[in-house]
Design an enzyme around this catalytic site. Structure first.
Site, PDB file in Angstrom:
ATOM      1  N   PHE A 138      20.907 -20.905 -47.581  1.00 25.05           N
ATOM      2  CA  PHE A 138      20.278 -21.167 -46.286  1.00 25.05           C
ATOM      3  C   PHE A 138      18.825 -20.714 -46.352  1.00 25.05           C
ATOM      4  O   PHE A 138      18.552 -19.561 -46.673  1.00 25.05           O
ATOM      5  CB  PHE A 138      21.002 -20.431 -45.156  1.00 25.05           C
ATOM      6  CG  PHE A 138      20.439 -20.791 -43.803  1.00 25.05           C
ATOM      7  CD1 PHE A 138      20.735 -22.010 -43.219  1.00 25.05           C
ATOM      8  CD2 PHE A 138      19.582 -19.930 -43.139  1.00 25.05           C
ATOM      9  CE1 PHE A 138      20.203 -22.368 -41.978  1.00 25.05           C
ATOM     10  CE2 PHE A 138      19.042 -20.267 -41.899  1.00 25.05           C
ATOM     11  CZ  PHE A 138      19.360 -21.499 -41.317  1.00 25.05           C
ATOM     12  N   ASP A 223      14.046 -15.754 -51.762  1.00 29.36           N
ATOM     13  CA  ASP A 223      14.081 -15.742 -50.305  1.00 29.36           C
ATOM     14  C   ASP A 223      14.764 -14.442 -49.870  1.00 29.36           C
ATOM     15  O   ASP A 223      15.987 -14.322 -49.906  1.00 29.36           O
ATOM     16  CB  ASP A 223      14.866 -16.974 -49.815  1.00 29.36           C
ATOM     17  CG  ASP A 223      15.032 -16.993 -48.299  1.00 29.36           C
ATOM     18  OD1 ASP A 223      14.787 -15.961 -47.651  1.00 29.36           O
ATOM     19  OD2 ASP A 223      15.433 -18.048 -47.774  1.00 29.36           O
ATOM     20  N   LYS A 252      12.634 -11.689 -40.678  1.00 32.35           N
ATOM     21  CA  LYS A 252      13.678 -10.947 -39.952  1.00 32.35           C
ATOM     22  C   LYS A 252      13.329  -9.463 -39.757  1.00 32.35           C
ATOM     23  O   LYS A 252      12.533  -9.129 -38.910  1.00 32.35           O
ATOM     24  CB  LYS A 252      15.003 -11.106 -40.679  1.00 32.35           C
ATOM     25  CG  LYS A 252      15.584 -12.516 -40.539  1.00 32.35           C
ATOM     26  CD  LYS A 252      17.041 -12.559 -40.935  1.00 32.35           C
ATOM     27  CE  LYS A 252      17.610 -13.943 -40.959  1.00 32.35           C
ATOM     28  NZ  LYS A 252      18.215 -14.389 -39.719  1.00 32.35           N
TER      29      LYS A 252
HETATM   30  C1  LIG Z   1      17.880 -16.299 -46.304  1.00 35.52           C
HETATM   31  C2  LIG Z   1      17.239 -16.895 -45.090  1.00 35.52           C
HETATM   32  N1  LIG Z   1      16.130 -17.611 -45.232  1.00 35.52           N
HETATM   33  C3  LIG Z   1      15.509 -18.164 -44.179  1.00 35.52           C
HETATM   34  C4  LIG Z   1      16.013 -18.031 -42.913  1.00 35.52           C
HETATM   35  C5  LIG Z   1      15.317 -18.678 -41.747  1.00 35.52           C
HETATM   36  O1  LIG Z   1      14.642 -17.711 -41.033  1.00 35.52           O
HETATM   37  P1  LIG Z   1      14.132 -18.051 -39.548  1.00 35.52           P
HETATM   38  O2  LIG Z   1      15.330 -18.256 -38.703  1.00 35.52           O
HETATM   39  O3  LIG Z   1      13.310 -16.840 -39.176  1.00 35.52           O
HETATM   40  O4  LIG Z   1      13.295 -19.278 -39.667  1.00 35.52           O
HETATM   41  C6  LIG Z   1      17.179 -17.286 -42.721  1.00 35.52           C
HETATM   42  C7  LIG Z   1      17.758 -17.139 -41.369  1.00 35.52           C
HETATM   43  O5  LIG Z   1      18.889 -16.812 -41.178  1.00 35.52           O
HETATM   44  C8  LIG Z   1      17.813 -16.708 -43.834  1.00 35.52           C
HETATM   45  O6  LIG Z   1      18.943 -16.008 -43.702  1.00 35.52           O
END
Ligand SMILES: Cc1ncc(COP(=O)(O)O)c(C=O)c1O
Length: 400
Positions: A138, A223, A252
């Site tokens: 994700f 990520d 986050k």
């Molecule tokens: C690993 C990862 N990358 C990217 C995101 C996306 O982040 P945002 O919701 O701040 O756009 C998330 C959100 O859950 C995530 O868990």
């Protein structure tokens, strides 16, 4: 005062993207607790989907908000602002990476990381533009990140998706090796897959991926939006495998609840030039001051260490529950990013039963529930949560 029907109003005015599966209207938070509009108290093991790293309304955050808010909230990226530079200095010093771009969300950070990798590919890899990510990954909800995300169910309604993304199974370095072509410029991975069900790869995986990227001259983008900022027991999830990415995205927990994210990059890949990328709110003074305060607090109070210690206690307690409840098939995760998977599709029922008993947590339906409490919690809160989960399982499943 007459109580307004918030659920009805939400249904009237909002597009239905959220589900609001827990059915609670939260009006206040403090530490690891939140309260609904009727004054009912809940232990919050969702914590803004892992964003509220210090819990709710932490004094460190309130102080930074007030002090910075009185000085400057937003200027523009036409000028220098000090909170931005201070945050960039701190982020580079604690990541061992060299340059920073500040933005507002995890998806935006990943999107920028992919743009950066494409420019790198144009310059150094003969125009290669392909990004390989993993199934079940994700990476966010923008169109390109939906393409990077390895979940067909998030993609089907939005085709045609941007080109240049392909997927391989997670935790399989050989599959990745086989997928690399002369069109590949980067590999994009989570150190632990979060939203995909909290999957921790084997010890060698990130090392093997790093080696492959080095051999083929590819950029490794990690990520760390969910795994970063102390969540998995070290400041960055990848530290535990002894490798370093070329690009890392964080979000986050960095802001402790305010919207801020960052792309961090090694010098050799920092190829954005003037006009290549930008953001009106990215790097705004208010969120930068808060993020600096949050990150300093995580470091000073060793909240990564707390996530490791309390997380391993939590994990032991969940494993004990798994022994008791045969329907609990697996306990996974590291630090304070944990999940329990059931052999039956009861995740939503369990989460709703927990909510009724005073615990909020995140369902990954149909089979899995995820725990992402604030990094400040102690064993007492874990004991409370486990007792509630145990009682909820009894309601949903009957006797063990
Ligand atoms: C690993 C990862 N990358 C990217 C995101 C996306 O982040 P945002 O919701 O701040 O756009 C998330 C959100 O859950 C995530 O868990």
């Amino acid at each position: 005062m007459k109580m307004r029907d918030w659920v009805k109003l939400e249904q009237q005015y909002f597009m239905d993207t959220g589900h609001r599966r827990l059915g609670v209207t939260v009006v206040r938070g403090a530490g690891a607790k939140v309260w609904d509009e009727m004054g009912r108290e809940y232990l919050d093991f969702i914590a803004g989907w892992a964003a509220c790293s210090l819990g709710h309304s932490h004094p460190v955050i309130l102080k930074a908000l007030t002090e910075q808010g009185e000085h400057l909230i937003l200027a523009s990226n036409d000028v220098y602002t000090i909170p931005q530079i201070e945050l960039a200095e701190l982020l580079t010093s604690v990541s061992g990476l060299d340059k920073v771009f500040l933005c507002n969300s995890g998806a935006e950070a990943n999107e920028g990381a992919v743009k950066l990798a494409r420019k790198y590919g144009k310059r150094h890899l003969d125009g290669a533009y392909g990004v390989i990510s993993t199934l079940r990954a994700f990476h966010g909800r923008t169109l390109a990140m939906v393409a990077a995300t390895g979940k067909p169910e998030y993609q089907a309604s939005f085709t045609p998706l941007p080109e240049g993304f392909s997927h391989v199974p997670y935790d399989d370095a050989e599959a990745l090796r086989a997928a690399v072509s002369d069109k590949t410029c980067a590999v994009l991975l989570e150190p632990i897959q979060g939203e995909g069900g909290v999957h921790v790869p084997g010890d060698r995986y990130l090392k093997d991926v790093r080696q492959l990227c080095d051999e083929r001259g590819l950029l490794l983008i990690l990520d760390e939006v969910q795994t970063g900022c102390g969540r998995t027991g070290t400041l960055w999830g990848h530290e535990q495998s002894g490798i370093k990415p070329d690009i890392m995205t964080v979000g986050k927990g960095l802001g402790g609840g305010v919207p801020i994210a960052a792309i961090l990059v090694r010098d050799r890949a920092a190829c954005f030039g003037p006009g290549d990328h930008g953001s009106t709110f990215g790097g705004n003074a208010l969120c930068c001051a808060v993020a600096t305060a949050v990150l300093r607090h995580i470091l000073e109070e060793d909240l990564s260490g707390n996530a490791a210690a309390v997380g391993s206690y939590f994990s032991e307690r969940l494993l004990a529950l798994q022994e008791k409840w045969t329907i609990a098939k697996a306990v996974r995760g590291r630090g304070l990013l944990l999940a329990m998977e059931f052999s039956e599709p009861i995740a939503l029922q369990v989460v709703k039963a927990c909510r009724a008993l005073g615990l909020l947590m995140n369902p990954l339906p149909p089979h899995t529930i995820r725990f992402m409490p604030p990094l400040i919690i102690g064993r007492e809160e874990v004991d409370q949560a486990v007792a509630i989960l145990d009682a909820a399982l009894e309601q949903v499943v009957g006797l063990p």
